[in-house]
Design a protein around this motif. Structure first.
Motif, PDB file in Angstrom:
ATOM      1  N   PRO A 125      18.371  33.518  16.370  1.00  0.00           N
ATOM      2  CA  PRO A 125      17.450  33.916  15.439  1.00  0.00           C
ATOM      3  C   PRO A 125      16.438  32.961  15.276  1.00  0.00           C
ATOM      4  CG  PRO A 125      19.627  32.575  14.209  1.00  0.00           C
ATOM      5  CD  PRO A 125      19.488  32.519  15.713  1.00  0.00           C
ATOM      6  N   ASP A 296      27.634  37.397  16.489  1.00  0.00           N
ATOM      7  CA  ASP A 296      26.076  37.854  15.587  1.00  0.00           C
ATOM      8  C   ASP A 296      26.483  39.031  14.722  1.00  0.00           C
ATOM      9  OD1 ASP A 296      26.602  39.931  17.291  1.00  0.00           O
ATOM     10  OD2 ASP A 296      24.545  39.729  17.860  1.00  0.00           O
ATOM     11  N   TYR A 299      24.371  40.596  11.774  1.00  0.00           N
ATOM     12  CA  TYR A 299      23.189  41.861  11.723  1.00  0.00           C
ATOM     13  C   TYR A 299      23.639  43.078  13.199  1.00  0.00           C
ATOM     14  CZ  TYR A 299      20.849  37.300  11.547  1.00  0.00           C
ATOM     15  OH  TYR A 299      20.456  36.094  10.757  1.00  0.00           O
ATOM     16  N   LYS A 329      23.907  32.678  14.814  1.00  0.00           N
ATOM     17  CA  LYS A 329      23.361  33.887  14.855  1.00  0.00           C
ATOM     18  C   LYS A 329      22.430  33.744  12.789  1.00  0.00           C
ATOM     19  CE  LYS A 329      24.205  33.462  18.382  1.00  0.00           C
ATOM     20  NZ  LYS A 329      23.488  33.151  20.065  1.00  0.00           N
ATOM     21  N   ALA A 385      16.847  38.587   6.492  1.00  0.00           N
ATOM     22  CA  ALA A 385      16.394  38.327   8.000  1.00  0.00           C
ATOM     23  C   ALA A 385      16.813  39.660   8.949  1.00  0.00           C
ATOM     24  CB  ALA A 385      17.466  37.188   8.796  1.00  0.00           C
ATOM     25  N   TYR A 389      14.493  40.953  11.567  1.00  0.00           N
ATOM     26  CA  TYR A 389      15.124  41.772  12.603  1.00  0.00           C
ATOM     27  C   TYR A 389      14.465  42.831  13.396  1.00  0.00           C
ATOM     28  CZ  TYR A 389      16.042  36.658  12.842  1.00  0.00           C
ATOM     29  OH  TYR A 389      16.394  35.355  12.366  1.00  0.00           O
ATOM     30  N   LEU A 417      20.980  40.796  18.090  1.00  0.00           N
ATOM     31  CA  LEU A 417      19.420  40.575  18.060  1.00  0.00           C
ATOM     32  C   LEU A 417      18.880  40.816  19.768  1.00  0.00           C
ATOM     33  CD1 LEU A 417      20.234  36.846  16.026  1.00  0.00           C
ATOM     34  CD2 LEU A 417      18.891  39.154  15.344  1.00  0.00           C
ATOM     35  N   ALA A 465      14.428  38.442  17.933  1.00  0.00           N
ATOM     36  CA  ALA A 465      14.411  38.147  16.832  1.00  0.00           C
ATOM     37  C   ALA A 465      13.392  36.616  16.247  1.00  0.00           C
ATOM     38  CB  ALA A 465      15.658  37.608  16.322  1.00  0.00           C
TER      39      ALA A 465
END
Ligand SMILES: Cc1ncc(COP(=O)(O)O)c(C=O)c1O
Length: 494
Positions: A125, A296, A299, A329, A385, A389, A417, A465
């Protein structure tokens, strides 16, 4: 003429061949047998001389270029870098590729002064997005807290109860994991959790089935516990259940299977419902522990979040599972905080092993993160975030499509990511990555994620990212500059 080298290979055959070649060449540079500016044989010549596959020679040069020992230039081929670190550092064993972490981040070797290196990470990240003010305040409070100022100084080796309780709620909320604080062990990153899980569920001589391509540092953790690491192929649906079943029939010493079902590392695929159930069934049938590395989870851009295996199906089916997560992450890899969820027996064994190497976690860090979790800051950060992303993912996917319509093909990942891009067969991804490194761009080729470099996917894992729009544009330009122009010789006889 590039010289032809008598190369003395490291006899340790347990190391990948390309690393042994790279190591031999580093030794020659350290000893002064090779000097800055010296030209090296082309990969074709080197491969012939050592009777190895050409891809192995390319991978060795790629490793050396990534570490900055040599420079690869299309016109001149490979030569020893003119800007090596000073001799004292050069002779340090820390530069030996088999001594530095097996998976240390690659470095760009930049022949031109004044170009800032750019990195397509393998999916980390952007720490610039961290809620730093809130984190600083939380750290300040933690440093003044009673727990930290206590004269005893030591706490529970499983980590702060407050954080474990807050995390249990977060895991129930976001992943439907019905756990309490006693089911959780906090660790210094999920890497430590992998290491401890390896000791808890395998004994020397046991085997673990892993995804191939996969995450080499996880393999390192299992090998450190004396386990044999056996690769199972991954396709566009994730780990191959067919291959896993046939492995189960052939091998009686498998104790565990390690998977990344949410976003397969490195291919980003999500394991579908059918394969999930089949995997659980196989594991129960053979008494394997399923170690789920959900590195992760936060995300997810398309569709609903996919629940962990650990929350799938009836939980009273006799299965043994270890669920691993990380804040690397969600926040940043520099903040070392991971966790494991497991049944009491496994968790006890992991805790005992943890205590033997690291008596407890980092109290101020654990207290600060607990505060951010409890006051909703972590949730706000995750939302923010994710949006940033998502935008970066789409912008980079667009750019890659536009710039490399023939050389790269990929599915836009539903989460995670990084983008996994297949490289056209006439272009060698490893050689392309090495040329990019020489132009100041780090990108990870498939060889980095393969158990055997010879069967590595011809692909890149491109993290999106950490690069803002202008940085991503510059990185794509460097990647385009590095694309071998003569595709038929893309293997680059440098
Ligand atoms: C697949 C996978 N597992 C585990 C980790 C370990 O992360 P950490 O130790 O930082 O929590 C990483 C980090 O990149 C990863 O990519």
């Amino acid at each position: 003429m590039p010289l032809s080298l008598p190369i003395e290979l490291d006899p340790d055959a347990s190391k990948p061949l390309f690393l042994r070649i790279a190591r031999a060449l580093i030794r020659d540079i350290e000893r002064g047998r090779l000097h800055p500016g010296d030209r090296l044989p082309g990969t074709r010549t080197l491969a012939k001389q050592l009777a190895v596959h050409r891809k192995t020679a390319v991978a060795a040069y790629d490793e050396l270029a990534l570490q900055g020992w040599i420079v690869l230039q299309p016109s001149r081929g490979a030569s020893v870098s003119l800007s090596l670190p000073d001799p004292a550092l050069r002779s340090s064993r820390a530069s030996d590729p088999s001594v530095t972490a097996a998976f240390a981040p690659p470095r760009a070797s930049i022949p031109t002064e004044g170009i800032a290196p750019l990195v397509f990470t393998d999916g980390t990240p952007d720490p610039r997005l961290l809620p730093r003010a809130e984190l600083s305040r939380a750290f300040r409070r933690a440093l003044g807290s009673r727990a930290f100022l206590s004269p005893i100084g030591y706490g529970d080796p499983r980590g702060s109860l407050r954080l474990r309780a807050a995390l249990a709620e977060w895991l129930a909320d976001t992943r439907a994991l019905a756990v309490g604080p006693d089911d959780i062990l906090l660790t210094r990153g999920s890497q430590m959790a992998l290491f401890l899980a390896a000791r808890a569920v395998t004994e020397p001589g046991d085997a673990i089935a892993v995804e191939d391509p996969g995450y080499p540092l996880a393999w390192a953790a299992f090998r450190a516990a004396g386990a044999e690491v056996i690769g199972v192929p991954v396709d566009s649906g994730g780990i191959s259940i067919e291959a896993l079943s046939s492995l189960a029939r052939q091998r009686g010493n498998i104790r565990a299977v390690l998977v990344t079902p949410h976003h397969q590392y490195p291919t980003t695929t999500t394991l579908g419902a059918g394969r999930r159930l089949a995997l659980i069934r196989l594991a129960v049938e053979h008494g394997w522990t399923v170690i789920e590395d959900d590195y992760d989870h936060e995300y997810r851009y398309e569709g609903r979040p996919v629940l962990p295996l650990a929350a799938t199906g009836p939980l009273d089916d006799g299965r043994s599972a270890v669920y691993l997560g990380s804040l690397s992450k969600l926040l940043a890899p520099g903040l070392r905080l991971g966790y494991a969820v497991a049944n009491p027996g496994v968790l006890r064994a992991m805790t005992a092993a943890r205590e033997a190497i690291d008596r407890q976690g980092d109290l101020p860090l654990e207290a600060a993160i607990a505060e951010l979790l409890l006051d909703g800051e972590l949730r706000r950060h995750a939302r923010k975030a994710r949006n940033v992303y998502l935008e970066r993912r789409d912008a980079l996917a667009e750019r890659l499509h536009r710039e490399f319509p023939e050389s790269l093909s990929f599915d836009v990942p539903a989460g995670g990511l990084a983008i996994w891009t297949r490289v056209a067969p006439e272009v060698d991804a490893t050689a392309w990555a090495a040329r990019a490194a020489a132009r100041g761009l780090v990108v990870s080729a498939g060889t980095r994620f393969a158990l055997d470099a010879r069967s590595a996917p011809n692909a890149f894992r491109i993290g999106f990212a950490t690069l803002a729009s202008d940085e991503a544009a510059a990185a794509v330009r460097r990647l385009a500059d590095a694309l071998p122009s003569n595709r038929s010789s893309a293997g680059l006889d440098v």
